[in-house]
Design a protein around this motif. Structure first.
Motif, PDB file in Angstrom:
ATOM      1  N   ILE A 188       0.855  -1.187   0.000  1.00  0.00           N
ATOM      2  CA  ILE A 188       0.000   0.000   0.000  1.00  0.00           C
ATOM      3  C   ILE A 188       0.891   1.236   0.000  1.00  0.00           C
ATOM      4  O   ILE A 188       1.862   1.322   0.754  1.00  0.00           O
ATOM      5  N   HIS A 201      -2.550  -2.686 -14.016  1.00  0.00           N
ATOM      6  CA  HIS A 201      -3.479  -3.550 -13.291  1.00  0.00           C
ATOM      7  C   HIS A 201      -4.160  -4.498 -14.274  1.00  0.00           C
ATOM      8  O   HIS A 201      -4.585  -4.076 -15.360  1.00  0.00           O
ATOM      9  N   PRO A 216     -10.899  -4.098  -9.006  1.00  0.00           N
ATOM     10  CA  PRO A 216      -9.679  -3.523  -8.422  1.00  0.00           C
ATOM     11  C   PRO A 216      -9.109  -4.455  -7.357  1.00  0.00           C
ATOM     12  O   PRO A 216      -9.738  -5.439  -6.961  1.00  0.00           O
ATOM     13  N   GLY A 217      -7.909  -4.140  -6.894  1.00  0.00           N
ATOM     14  CA  GLY A 217      -7.324  -4.887  -5.790  1.00  0.00           C
ATOM     15  C   GLY A 217      -6.713  -6.206  -6.211  1.00  0.00           C
ATOM     16  O   GLY A 217      -6.392  -6.433  -7.381  1.00  0.00           O
ATOM     17  N   LEU A 218      -6.581  -7.094  -5.219  1.00  0.00           N
ATOM     18  CA  LEU A 218      -5.927  -8.382  -5.445  1.00  0.00           C
ATOM     19  C   LEU A 218      -6.803  -9.341  -6.246  1.00  0.00           C
ATOM     20  O   LEU A 218      -8.026  -9.229  -6.244  1.00  0.00           O
ATOM     21  N   HIS A 219      -6.138 -10.283  -6.909  1.00  0.00           N
ATOM     22  CA  HIS A 219      -6.810 -11.389  -7.593  1.00  0.00           C
ATOM     23  C   HIS A 219      -7.826 -10.897  -8.630  1.00  0.00           C
ATOM     24  O   HIS A 219      -8.929 -11.443  -8.744  1.00  0.00           O
ATOM     25  N   ALA A 220      -7.445  -9.915  -9.417  1.00  0.00           N
ATOM     26  CA  ALA A 220      -8.364  -9.340 -10.404  1.00  0.00           C
ATOM     27  C   ALA A 220      -8.769 -10.357 -11.461  1.00  0.00           C
ATOM     28  O   ALA A 220      -9.922 -10.362 -11.912  1.00  0.00           O
ATOM     29  N   GLN A 260     -11.261 -12.673  -9.922  1.00  0.00           N
ATOM     30  CA  GLN A 260     -12.543 -11.966  -9.778  1.00  0.00           C
ATOM     31  C   GLN A 260     -13.314 -11.976 -11.096  1.00  0.00           C
ATOM     32  O   GLN A 260     -14.530 -12.214 -11.111  1.00  0.00           O
ATOM     33  N   MET A 307      -7.430   2.456  -3.980  1.00  0.00           N
ATOM     34  CA  MET A 307      -7.177   1.101  -4.456  1.00  0.00           C
ATOM     35  C   MET A 307      -7.480   1.027  -5.947  1.00  0.00           C
ATOM     36  O   MET A 307      -8.616   0.808  -6.354  1.00  0.00           O
ATOM     37  N   ASP A 308      -6.477   1.292  -6.769  1.00  0.00           N
ATOM     38  CA  ASP A 308      -6.618   1.250  -8.230  1.00  0.00           C
ATOM     39  C   ASP A 308      -7.691   2.224  -8.713  1.00  0.00           C
ATOM     40  O   ASP A 308      -8.491   1.901  -9.591  1.00  0.00           O
ATOM     41  N   THR A 309      -7.676   3.431  -8.159  1.00  0.00           N
ATOM     42  CA  THR A 309      -8.719   4.411  -8.465  1.00  0.00           C
ATOM     43  C   THR A 309      -8.227   5.608  -9.270  1.00  0.00           C
ATOM     44  O   THR A 309      -9.024   6.471  -9.620  1.00  0.00           O
TER      45      THR A 309
END
Length: 212
Positions: A94, A111, A119-123, A126, A146-148
């Motif tokens: 972070i 990303h 967004p975030g982990l394990h895209a 998901q 977070m990826d924004t």
């Protein structure tokens, strides 16, 4: 003339670092990869950087009292190496305002989804779990969320019926390895403009793309 210097932040194998280094070697990317920042001193990316002759700042977060403390050290390294652009390429930490605020507009991230989706982990996982038909790759500015941050460029990747996380990630990686060097090159040429939350990205073939 001073070369455009980038610092790559990575935590793992460093395939995107390698894609950047290969693009520089092939004459497709006119920048100097001046510094690798890595939070895992034994990560494969450290070996890649050493083989490429790139300076390495590898640290263990547990050696610091807080994120802000190691980011203060990172800031000093960025200044020491006269960095023009930070490229987050699989950096799994972070980022705090200590780093984001002075580097906003000069820090990008890649990303493995079409943000703002997943967004975030394990895209990739998901995307498969949600049953979408298309995912992709996004390069965006980092704003502390977070990826924004504002999107610079995106490319789509179709999801096949028999895709697994591994097969889909393999195709996404191929797109990442093309898109990231392309975006870095355009930034180094001053062909990407950030105004508020809007970016204007000049592809280099006469057309511009605007993202919000």
């Amino acid at each position: 003339m001073k070369p455009f210097r980038i610092a790559v932040f990575a935590s793992g194998s460093g395939s995107n670092f390698q894609a950047l280094a290969d693009a520089v070697q092939a004459g497709k990317l006119d920048v100097r990869i001046e510094l690798l920042v890595c939070d895992k001193p034994r990560a494969k990316v450290v070996e890649r950087a050493e083989q490429a002759g790139v300076n390495v700042f590898a640290f263990k977060p547990k050696d610091y009292a807080a994120r802000e403390a190691y980011e203060a050290d990172i800031l000093r390294k960025l200044e020491e190496h006269e960095i023009d652009l930070i490229v987050l390429a699989g950096y799994m930490r972070i980022i705090t305002p200590v780093l984001v605020e002075p580097w906003y507009g000069r820090m990008i991230n890649i990303h493995p989804s079409l943000l703002p989706s997943f967004p975030g982990l394990h895209a990739v996982r998901q995307a498969l779990d949600h049953g979408v038909k298309v995912t992709g790759v996004t390069v965006h500015y980092v704003d502390g969320g977070m990826d924004t941050g504002p999107v610079i460029a995106q490319r789509a990747v179709s999801i096949e019926l028999d895709d697994t996380e591994e097969t889909l990630m393999e195709r996404i990686h191929r797109i990442e390895h093309e898109l990231l060097p392309h975006v870095v090159q355009r930034i180094s040429q001053d062909k990407v403009r950030l105004t508020g939350n809007t970016t204007r990205f000049e592809e280099g073939r006469g057309e511009d793309h605007e993202s919000k």
